[in-house]
Write a protein that holds these residues in place. Sequence first.
Motif, PDB file in Angstrom:
ATOM      1  N   SER A  64      53.081  48.261  60.089  1.00  0.00           N
ATOM      2  CA  SER A  64      51.988  47.289  60.191  1.00  0.00           C
ATOM      3  C   SER A  64      51.189  47.272  58.892  1.00  0.00           C
ATOM      4  O   SER A  64      50.691  48.325  58.453  1.00  0.00           O
ATOM      5  CB  SER A  64      51.051  47.654  61.342  1.00  0.00           C
ATOM      6  N   PRO A  65      51.043  46.098  58.250  1.00  0.00           N
ATOM      7  CA  PRO A  65      50.221  46.014  57.033  1.00  0.00           C
ATOM      8  C   PRO A  65      48.749  46.193  57.383  1.00  0.00           C
ATOM      9  O   PRO A  65      48.244  45.596  58.347  1.00  0.00           O
ATOM     10  CB  PRO A  65      50.513  44.616  56.506  1.00  0.00           C
ATOM     11  N   THR A  66      48.054  47.030  56.629  1.00  0.00           N
ATOM     12  CA  THR A  66      46.649  47.324  56.925  1.00  0.00           C
ATOM     13  C   THR A  66      45.691  46.952  55.790  1.00  0.00           C
ATOM     14  O   THR A  66      44.520  46.655  56.041  1.00  0.00           O
ATOM     15  CB  THR A  66      46.481  48.820  57.230  1.00  0.00           C
ATOM     16  N   LYS A  67      46.180  47.003  54.557  1.00  0.00           N
ATOM     17  CA  LYS A  67      45.327  46.722  53.401  1.00  0.00           C
ATOM     18  C   LYS A  67      46.100  45.890  52.386  1.00  0.00           C
ATOM     19  O   LYS A  67      47.322  46.011  52.252  1.00  0.00           O
ATOM     20  CB  LYS A  67      44.893  48.031  52.718  1.00  0.00           C
ATOM     21  N   MET A  68      45.364  45.074  51.612  1.00  0.00           N
ATOM     22  CA  MET A  68      45.993  44.265  50.578  1.00  0.00           C
ATOM     23  C   MET A  68      45.064  44.222  49.366  1.00  0.00           C
ATOM     24  O   MET A  68      43.859  43.992  49.496  1.00  0.00           O
ATOM     25  CB  MET A  68      46.256  42.848  51.100  1.00  0.00           C
ATOM     26  N   TRP A  69      45.641  44.474  48.201  1.00  0.00           N
ATOM     27  CA  TRP A  69      44.880  44.419  46.954  1.00  0.00           C
ATOM     28  C   TRP A  69      45.633  43.529  45.983  1.00  0.00           C
ATOM     29  O   TRP A  69      46.847  43.672  45.799  1.00  0.00           O
ATOM     30  CB  TRP A  69      44.730  45.819  46.365  1.00  0.00           C
ATOM     31  N   THR A  70      44.923  42.582  45.352  1.00  0.00           N
ATOM     32  CA  THR A  70      45.573  41.579  44.505  1.00  0.00           C
ATOM     33  C   THR A  70      44.840  41.400  43.177  1.00  0.00           C
ATOM     34  O   THR A  70      43.612  41.336  43.137  1.00  0.00           O
ATOM     35  CB  THR A  70      45.623  40.208  45.224  1.00  0.00           C
ATOM     36  N   LEU A  71      45.632  41.323  42.105  1.00  0.00           N
ATOM     37  CA  LEU A  71      45.117  40.905  40.802  1.00  0.00           C
ATOM     38  C   LEU A  71      45.873  39.646  40.417  1.00  0.00           C
ATOM     39  O   LEU A  71      47.096  39.667  40.270  1.00  0.00           O
ATOM     40  CB  LEU A  71      45.338  41.994  39.746  1.00  0.00           C
ATOM     41  N   THR A  72      45.152  38.543  40.282  1.00  0.00           N
ATOM     42  CA  THR A  72      45.768  37.248  40.015  1.00  0.00           C
ATOM     43  C   THR A  72      45.262  36.659  38.708  1.00  0.00           C
ATOM     44  O   THR A  72      44.055  36.634  38.457  1.00  0.00           O
ATOM     45  CB  THR A  72      45.459  36.260  41.163  1.00  0.00           C
ATOM     46  N   ARG A  73      46.193  36.209  37.912  1.00  0.00           N
ATOM     47  CA  ARG A  73      45.817  35.459  36.716  1.00  0.00           C
ATOM     48  C   ARG A  73      45.485  34.024  37.132  1.00  0.00           C
ATOM     49  O   ARG A  73      46.021  33.516  38.126  1.00  0.00           O
ATOM     50  CB  ARG A  73      46.973  35.462  35.707  1.00  0.00           C
ATOM     51  N   HIS A  74      44.609  33.378  36.397  1.00  0.00           N
ATOM     52  CA  HIS A  74      44.275  31.980  36.663  1.00  0.00           C
ATOM     53  C   HIS A  74      45.537  31.113  36.607  1.00  0.00           C
ATOM     54  O   HIS A  74      46.550  31.475  36.011  1.00  0.00           O
ATOM     55  CB  HIS A  74      43.264  31.469  35.643  1.00  0.00           C
ATOM     56  N   THR A 335      38.077  52.008  55.494  1.00  0.00           N
ATOM     57  CA  THR A 335      37.038  51.050  55.880  1.00  0.00           C
ATOM     58  C   THR A 335      37.331  49.670  55.305  1.00  0.00           C
ATOM     59  O   THR A 335      38.196  49.498  54.449  1.00  0.00           O
ATOM     60  CB  THR A 335      35.662  51.528  55.391  1.00  0.00           C
ATOM     61  N   GLN A 336      36.577  48.686  55.759  1.00  0.00           N
ATOM     62  CA  GLN A 336      36.714  47.323  55.239  1.00  0.00           C
ATOM     63  C   GLN A 336      36.078  47.236  53.843  1.00  0.00           C
ATOM     64  O   GLN A 336      35.282  48.097  53.478  1.00  0.00           O
ATOM     65  CB  GLN A 336      36.042  46.353  56.216  1.00  0.00           C
ATOM     66  N   PRO A 337      36.461  46.229  53.063  1.00  0.00           N
ATOM     67  CA  PRO A 337      37.266  45.052  53.404  1.00  0.00           C
ATOM     68  C   PRO A 337      38.757  45.368  53.471  1.00  0.00           C
ATOM     69  O   PRO A 337      39.216  46.364  52.916  1.00  0.00           O
ATOM     70  CB  PRO A 337      36.971  44.095  52.246  1.00  0.00           C
ATOM     71  N   ASN A 338      39.487  44.485  54.162  1.00  0.00           N
ATOM     72  CA  ASN A 338      40.932  44.652  54.268  1.00  0.00           C
ATOM     73  C   ASN A 338      41.667  44.046  53.078  1.00  0.00           C
ATOM     74  O   ASN A 338      42.756  44.484  52.737  1.00  0.00           O
ATOM     75  CB  ASN A 338      41.444  44.011  55.555  1.00  0.00           C
ATOM     76  N   ALA A 339      41.063  43.024  52.477  1.00  0.00           N
ATOM     77  CA  ALA A 339      41.705  42.330  51.352  1.00  0.00           C
ATOM     78  C   ALA A 339      40.748  42.234  50.172  1.00  0.00           C
ATOM     79  O   ALA A 339      39.631  41.740  50.303  1.00  0.00           O
ATOM     80  CB  ALA A 339      42.149  40.934  51.776  1.00  0.00           C
ATOM     81  N   VAL A 340      41.207  42.718  49.023  1.00  0.00           N
ATOM     82  CA  VAL A 340      40.463  42.596  47.764  1.00  0.00           C
ATOM     83  C   VAL A 340      41.288  41.712  46.834  1.00  0.00           C
ATOM     84  O   VAL A 340      42.469  41.973  46.605  1.00  0.00           O
ATOM     85  CB  VAL A 340      40.222  43.968  47.108  1.00  0.00           C
ATOM     86  N   THR A 341      40.666  40.661  46.296  1.00  0.00           N
ATOM     87  CA  THR A 341      41.380  39.732  45.410  1.00  0.00           C
ATOM     88  C   THR A 341      40.571  39.518  44.144  1.00  0.00           C
ATOM     89  O   THR A 341      39.400  39.139  44.200  1.00  0.00           O
ATOM     90  CB  THR A 341      41.607  38.373  46.102  1.00  0.00           C
ATOM     91  N   ASN A 342      41.215  39.778  42.994  1.00  0.00           N
ATOM     92  CA  ASN A 342      40.574  39.650  41.684  1.00  0.00           C
ATOM     93  C   ASN A 342      41.211  38.516  40.896  1.00  0.00           C
ATOM     94  O   ASN A 342      42.442  38.401  40.842  1.00  0.00           O
ATOM     95  CB  ASN A 342      40.750  40.945  40.894  1.00  0.00           C
ATOM     96  N   PHE A 343      40.397  37.695  40.273  1.00  0.00           N
ATOM     97  CA  PHE A 343      40.882  36.583  39.448  1.00  0.00           C
ATOM     98  C   PHE A 343      40.521  36.870  37.995  1.00  0.00           C
ATOM     99  O   PHE A 343      39.344  36.928  37.637  1.00  0.00           O
ATOM    100  CB  PHE A 343      40.267  35.264  39.913  1.00  0.00           C
ATOM    101  N   ALA A 344      41.556  37.047  37.173  1.00  0.00           N
ATOM    102  CA  ALA A 344      41.318  37.463  35.798  1.00  0.00           C
ATOM    103  C   ALA A 344      42.289  36.779  34.844  1.00  0.00           C
ATOM    104  O   ALA A 344      42.647  35.617  35.058  1.00  0.00           O
ATOM    105  CB  ALA A 344      41.407  38.991  35.708  1.00  0.00           C
ATOM    106  N   HIS A 345      42.748  37.536  33.838  1.00  0.00           N
ATOM    107  CA  HIS A 345      43.475  36.915  32.734  1.00  0.00           C
ATOM    108  C   HIS A 345      44.741  37.701  32.374  1.00  0.00           C
ATOM    109  O   HIS A 345      44.987  38.798  32.862  1.00  0.00           O
ATOM    110  CB  HIS A 345      42.552  36.793  31.523  1.00  0.00           C
ATOM    111  N   ALA A 392      49.484  44.744  45.978  1.00  0.00           N
ATOM    112  CA  ALA A 392      49.826  46.012  46.621  1.00  0.00           C
ATOM    113  C   ALA A 392      49.437  45.927  48.091  1.00  0.00           C
ATOM    114  O   ALA A 392      48.288  45.609  48.409  1.00  0.00           O
ATOM    115  CB  ALA A 392      49.108  47.168  45.944  1.00  0.00           C
ATOM    116  N   ILE A 393      50.393  46.168  48.983  1.00  0.00           N
ATOM    117  CA  ILE A 393      50.141  46.108  50.425  1.00  0.00           C
ATOM    118  C   ILE A 393      50.341  47.487  51.028  1.00  0.00           C
ATOM    119  O   ILE A 393      51.389  48.113  50.856  1.00  0.00           O
ATOM    120  CB  ILE A 393      51.058  45.092  51.141  1.00  0.00           C
ATOM    121  N   LYS A 394      49.334  47.980  51.708  1.00  0.00           N
ATOM    122  CA  LYS A 394      49.394  49.284  52.386  1.00  0.00           C
ATOM    123  C   LYS A 394      49.922  49.078  53.799  1.00  0.00           C
ATOM    124  O   LYS A 394      49.501  48.169  54.510  1.00  0.00           O
ATOM    125  CB  LYS A 394      47.989  49.896  52.422  1.00  0.00           C
ATOM    126  N   TYR A 395      50.870  49.929  54.199  1.00  0.00           N
ATOM    127  CA  TYR A 395      51.486  49.839  55.523  1.00  0.00           C
ATOM    128  C   TYR A 395      51.280  51.137  56.291  1.00  0.00           C
ATOM    129  O   TYR A 395      51.253  52.228  55.708  1.00  0.00           O
ATOM    130  CB  TYR A 395      52.998  49.589  55.398  1.00  0.00           C
TER     131      TYR A 395
END
Length: 474
Positions: A64-74, A335-345, A392-395
Amino acid sequence: MKVLWITVILALSQYEAYASSECCEEYCFGTDKSRPQTLRFTSKTAYTLAKGNDIERNILPNCSPTKMWTLTRHGTRLPSAKTIGKAGHLEEMRDKIVNNYKVLKTKPDTGALCAEDFFSIKTWKFNSSITPEMENMLTPQGWEDLKLLAKTYQRQYPNILTKDYRPQNYLFRRTETQRTEESFKAYVEGLFGTNVWQTVHVSQPDGNDTLLRPYDYCPKWEENNSQKEGTEYMIFQNSALMNKTVADVSTRLGFQYALDFKDIELMWDMCRYEQAWNVDRTSAWCGAFTQAQLKVLEYYDDLRYYKKSGYGAEINSKLPCEIIKDMLFHLNSKTQPNAVTNFAHSTLIQTMITALGWYQDNETLTASNYGSMGDRNWRISKIDPFASNLVAIKYDCPADGVDTEKVLFLLNQNAVSLSWCSVGLCDWSAVMKRYNDFYHANCTETFCQSGASSISYIASMVSLLVAAIVYLIY
């Protein structure tokens, strides 16, 4: 007199070389349905062409996926003001090419532009609505890139990326630029619907943004990138292979002399930008090159990024300390948040991949080993296209016994293949062991090699400035 004759002979031989009726292989971009070179446009590659298409394969039974962390370029953006300002020069180049073919009759017997590519260049005009004041702004395609990206991940992980916005479940961050702000809005629209971004909180830096733009606060990194003379990419730019490529492109376009490298680079930039803005159309300037010529230009750009933000400089593996630590802390948290999303370069994406030790080649990229690096891992076209994203997805996998916590790493919707993991799926204990130094690091001291070195650099610069003022006064 003897010297004069030698000069004349050399000039004539050089003229004959460029007046040759042969250029390169026959190629027509306008009629090529596959256009594989559009996958080799380095950091200006369209995301829709570079992304993985089998993310559904990453469904893990009994987990079961429990956490999600994302680094996204524009997403896809407009060029810099400098490049936009050169559009007039490109229109002059267009007119010269037409004159070469129609008036001077200097098109080569082999390797010339096909009728379709010549017509595209002949009728090309830069979009006059794009002004220097709009530099680096997100394009409509860039908006779609991020909107569809959000929908894709939400479809794959609906329990983490819920369709209803709950502030406690989400943390969004972005840099202070228009392109990351609009990318955030598009991503949020993909998750929650039109205009919902107005009610979604996004965190912005309070002071120095060493999390998402650490390179802006590292004099050693700036110093490393200000140095061009003697670097591998500059050696490659002046190599026999690049000189031949420039000469061949010039001949293909009807010139009886070698164009300046900057002219070739400008045509290539416009080709890449226009192709990324309109993925279903053809850019006129892509027709100026054969597939083989674009491979050479791609390697040049890969060498440049290798030094700027890859394995070509030690500082690059230390620069993203804070963002890696942030990822590890989030995934380790209960603890929460469950999803962290970063918008960078681009630079942060590439330096983070370098620091994590991904996509490293056994052989160092140099100006002299182009021929043996055709299957290199460090290929920016795949690593960092527009809208590139590291996820990165934590299961929680209770059926796995001792190591019940797992992490799946994705890059551009592809599972990252790591020797110490199973098809991208890693034991959390192995992740923590491998990146333990980042987890426990004091990033303020280590992100720029050492806090002392950064401070001493700044202090020395201040001392020099004070000394200069004193000298001028007295």
